[in-house]
Design a protein around this motif. Structure first.
Motif: not given
Length: 362
Positions: A165-168, A190-194, A229-235, A240-243
């Protein structure tokens, strides 16, 4: 010191400080601008700065040097001027430190002739490469843009930023890889990535995606589930990132999931694993999918504008999808209901047993 000298010194200070000019003071950035909030957000994080004359120039093309500077500030790279390895970016260049650091981090790259061309405006294809490297995206979306094909090198980066969901893309289903990216657009990407809040803006018209700033609570056949919906560095050793993370009622993690949408379909699945299509577009009665595959039961839209009651609220605009029984894969026949902005709100077996129901949105 004379009054004239004091005035000159003050002017110099204003011009110098203008590089970090508050966005509210930018003469060419009204609050009505489409990317005002994203630009403000990045200004607050000191990722984006204005020009010495107090302007922001949000509709001007962002240069490859400016893109490297913004990425460098975001990553807190060392901006000490130094050799970059690019013949057209000497150590004396204002962006040499950030360009060198971003290149070392493999976030940016030069051209086949070894140059970087720092003053060239960046294209949407080049932007896709940078953002796909900058942000973790543990899944890919099927790209259906009419001007991006699997044979193109930019195909996979576009898959990633589309899924995140950074671009559509554009309403005409194009991505326009060769189009110039403005400073405002790059700020939005950039903001959408963050931030989840800004990801909500990168959706198609009449989207079925859930609001990424809210938590959805369901009563399911396996118990209460909370989807956040949250940011998970790794699992488990995987980035992982945002999931969307699904938690049991006691707060323990059940699993992580992904949800994304293109102009053709709405998809739900697991990171680095399988996914399935919950809705095919256009939404119309008779639309069917999984009709020629063995791994999933056929699905068909059997109603639109349907009224469906849930513990959360009564929806009057639901899309009814009927799933046939597939004994080979132990999938019982059932009906589920999709609502714009809420995704799936209820699922009912053909015998009337409710197996999933939205009970709250927090």
């Amino acid at each position: 010191m004379s009054a004239l000298k004091k005035l000159s010194l003050l002017a110099i200070m204003v011009l110098t400080l203008g590089l970090a000019f508050p966005v509210e003071g930018a003469s060419d950035l009204p609050e009505s601008h489409g990317f005002y909030e994203e630009i403000t957000y990045l200004m607050d994080r000191d990722v984006l700065q204005g020009y010495p004359d107090g302007t922001m120039r949000p509709d001007a093309g962002v240069t490859r040097a400016e893109a490297a500077i913004m990425v460098g500030r975001l990553k807190e790279f060392d901006d000490t001027p130094r050799d970059t390895g690019f013949p057209d970016v000497p150590a004396s260049h204002k962006a040499s430190g950030f360009i060198a650091a971003a290149a070392e981090a493999q976030l940016i790259e030069g051209y086949p002739d070894g140059t970087y061309r720092p003053e060239n405006t960046i294209t949407r294809a080049e932007m896709a490469f940078i953002l796909s490297r900058l942000f973790i995206v543990p899944f890919r979306a099927d790209v259906s843009f009419t001007d991006v094909s699997p044979k193109m090198r930019v195909y996979e980066p576009v898959q990633k930023i589309l899924a995140a969901n950074i671009t559509n893309g554009y309403p005409d289903k194009t991505f326009r890889p060769n189009a110039t990216v403005t400073r405002g657009q790059f700020s939005a990407f950039l903001a959408r990535g963050l931030e989840p809040e800004f990801k909500n803006d990168a959706t198609i018209a009449d989207s079925f995606l859930r609001d990424k700033t809210k938590t959805y609570v369901y009563d399911t056949e396996f118990g209460i589930e909370r989807h956040t919906y949250n940011y998970v560095p790794s699992r488990n050793g995987l980035e992982m990132g945002f999931i969307w993370s699904i938690y049991r009622e006691d707060g323990s993690l059940l699993t992580d999931s992904v949800e994304f949408e293109t102009h053709e379909q709405y998809t739900f699945g697991l990171p680095y694993s399988e996914s399935y299509t919950e809705l095919e577009y256009p939404v119309e009665v008779g639309q069917a999918w999984y009709t020629d595959t063995l791994y999933a039961a056929p699905r068909e839209i059997t109603g639109t504008g349907v009224t469906v009651e849930t513990a959360h609220q009564t929806f009057t605009n639901a899309v009814e999808v009927t799933v046939a029984t597939n004994s080979e894969f132990m999938e019982d026949g059932h009906v589920y209901y999709m609502v714009e902005g809420f995704g799936e709100v209820k699922s009912v077996n053909l015998d009337g047993t409710v197996t999933k129901e939205l009970i709250d949105v927090e």
